[in-house]
Scaffold this active site. Sequence first.
Site, PDB file in Angstrom:
ATOM      1  N   GLU A   1     -12.116  -0.533 -10.378  1.00 49.52           N
ATOM      2  CA  GLU A   1     -11.692  -1.389 -11.296  1.00 49.52           C
ATOM      3  C   GLU A   1     -12.740  -1.592 -12.704  1.00 49.52           C
ATOM      4  O   GLU A   1     -12.038  -1.837 -13.930  1.00 49.52           O
ATOM      5  CB  GLU A   1     -11.656  -2.822 -10.672  1.00 49.52           C
TER       6      GLU A   1
ATOM      7  N   GLU B   1       0.812  -1.145   0.123  1.00 48.44           N
ATOM      8  CA  GLU B   1       0.133  -0.023   0.083  1.00 48.44           C
ATOM      9  C   GLU B   1       0.727   1.229  -0.086  1.00 48.44           C
ATOM     10  O   GLU B   1       0.347   2.167  -0.650  1.00 48.44           O
ATOM     11  CB  GLU B   1      -1.017   0.037   1.132  1.00 48.44           C
TER      12      GLU B   1
ATOM     13  N   GLU C   1     -18.985  -6.197  -4.211  1.00 54.41           N
ATOM     14  CA  GLU C   1     -17.517  -6.661  -4.192  1.00 54.41           C
ATOM     15  C   GLU C   1     -17.322  -7.714  -4.623  1.00 54.41           C
ATOM     16  O   GLU C   1     -16.232  -8.005  -5.094  1.00 54.41           O
ATOM     17  CB  GLU C   1     -17.496  -6.734  -2.596  1.00 54.41           C
TER      18      GLU C   1
ATOM     19  N   THR D   1      -0.974   0.434 -10.489  1.00 47.22           N
ATOM     20  CA  THR D   1      -2.163   0.066 -10.152  1.00 47.22           C
ATOM     21  C   THR D   1      -2.946   0.790  -9.196  1.00 47.22           C
ATOM     22  O   THR D   1      -4.351   0.397  -8.959  1.00 47.22           O
ATOM     23  CB  THR D   1      -1.860  -1.153  -9.169  1.00 47.22           C
TER      24      THR D   1
ATOM     25  N   ASP E   1      -4.082 -10.080  -8.534  1.00 48.42           N
ATOM     26  CA  ASP E   1      -4.420  -9.346  -9.403  1.00 48.42           C
ATOM     27  C   ASP E   1      -3.305  -8.278 -10.211  1.00 48.42           C
ATOM     28  O   ASP E   1      -2.864  -8.446 -11.245  1.00 48.42           O
ATOM     29  CB  ASP E   1      -5.482  -8.268  -9.101  1.00 48.42           C
TER      30      ASP E   1
END
Length: 641
Positions: A538, A271, A513, A624, A404
């Site tokens: 996304e 993160e 979700e 990302t 991902d």
Amino acid sequence: MVVLRKLPGMPGWPAALGLRLPQKFLFLLFLSGLLTLCFGALFLLPDSSRFKRLFLPRRATASASSSSSSSASSSSAASSSSTRDTDLPRSPPAAAEPRHASPAAPRRLREKLRTAARMAGPPAHTAPGSRQQVQGGEGRAESATGAPPPRETRTPFRFDYQRFRRSLRHPVRGRRPGEDPETRARRMKIKEMMKFAWDNYKQYALGKNELRPLTKNGHIGNMFGGLRGATVIDALDTLYIMELEEEFQEAKKWVEKSFDLNVNGEASLFEVNIRYIGGLLAAYYLTGEEVFKSKALELGEKLLPAFNTPTGIPRGVINLGSGMSWSWGWASAGSSILAEFGTLHLEFLHLSELSGNPVFAEKVMNIRKVLNRVEKPQGLYPNFLSPVTGNWVQHHVSIGGLGDSFYEYLIKSWLMSDKKDSESKKMYDDALEAIEKHLVKKSAGGLTYIAEWRGGILDHKMGHLACFSGGMIALGAEHAGEERKQHYMDLAAEITNTCHESYARSDTKLGPEAFRFDAGSEAMATRLSERYYILRPEVVESYMYMWRLTHHPKYRQWGWEVVQALEKYCRVEAGFSGIRDVYTTTPTHDNMQQSFFLAETLKYLYLLFCEDDVLSLDDWVFNTEAHPLPVNHTNFKASVQ
Ligand code: DMJ
């Protein structure tokens, strides 16, 4: 024993105390013990201590640092010294078990662990290729042979920002040709949403990580190790691209004046990298403001100790103060997560590029080496890998959460290298082939989806997170051989369509979700716990890529539907909030304006209504977290002044 000599006119100390001979002996013994202890304690002082420098020769204070630093800097090579070393401060596994080791460890040991961790992160701004400078610490002036390098070989490094700007093929914010009024009006609406999100964050939560829009206060959380201002850093480039100049200046001022990196908490390596380092790097490349670069480099160094493991695969959690790192408690058998250690490549290459310090690039190239070496079940990459053995820990494969962005970074590494990094392209192509063969399925109703794989058994579920893959596959299709290109464009379009269906089939027109394709369900959540929407990007991310690569108007239309739904169900008095159930038109709010809403969701929506030359895909790859990083048109040649 000068101090005990009897001075004229004064009784000796022991005598003055009226001691007899055995007592005098004991007293002397005690005193000499005390002196030895004091002398010994000098070695425990930090190297910077004045007392230490006063009493000990300089070489002795430097040697411990230089030995640990040389070990640390070479730890990026998977099986090199780090796997052989048994000396504790040089041993990554020991430094990597702080949670259990720390409380009981003696002070001296903890100090040594801290030193080892510190030395793994050499200061940046060193000359490119000068290895001895990479191996930080007070001993860094010495080369591998022990001889100080001649002064003139230490060339100062400076990244040539102007040269980089000249290498871009399009103006960053585009050329603004004429456009239809509706597109412009929609773009302006999204800009207004961004301003609203920022203004409320600024008013109620500036300096905290996120805004709580219902209670009108800030949220700090525990993901960023004590770092603050996640929303500021995540918002910088979006504010800049949207030409919200005043707001950008407010954000920049906060970074200059209040962004404190001297924190001491447990952070997610992933993160911090994607949001803070990605955000700062993008802000630097867009504006040339040095403050963003220096903060990114400083923070990058703080992450380096996480790589001190036997394989060089970093652990997921790092204490930004001590440099100690460990794996997530929930990750099976102390494993590291594919999507976490596989999502560092883009940012770390840029850290090396900007600092001239190869250590960052070495760390991520080593990760790739480990991944290339390990056997892949059916060509698939499971989500959990042991940083100690370099073997998979569990055979769970997912293109959604936990996996991902690893796949995303493979294709983007190739694009960012100006299509030169053929190794990452091959890894991407092979991975996608395996995914298509084993995970891509069609539902009874004709929707294409990507299932998850648990040791060979399919779980017919797709997470919201997996919806980025429509955009990724389209991006890769552009560059596939002629015979595969159309095939992958079709696959990308089908997956994007499925994700759109997950939105279209809800009452709010926002997606859950996770959605499933079993027990008669088609693109809908079947569990209560999966019905929420937290402002995730996304799906609109895939719309943006599909629009840029096909210009089919439906993608803009779908994006506009999302804007309207956000306005209707997520906009509250003081910002935007996630909702707990997308299947009711009276949803309750989760009271959280996620920082990625400003970094990603609003940015991708805005770009969907921009001309293609705004942050052109010729010049930029998005990390990302949607932070744009430049394509290496100029071979990233360092400019040495
Ligand atoms: C973002 O922080 C990034 O996109 C990350 O890769 C995954 N999830 C969130 C948003 O959903």
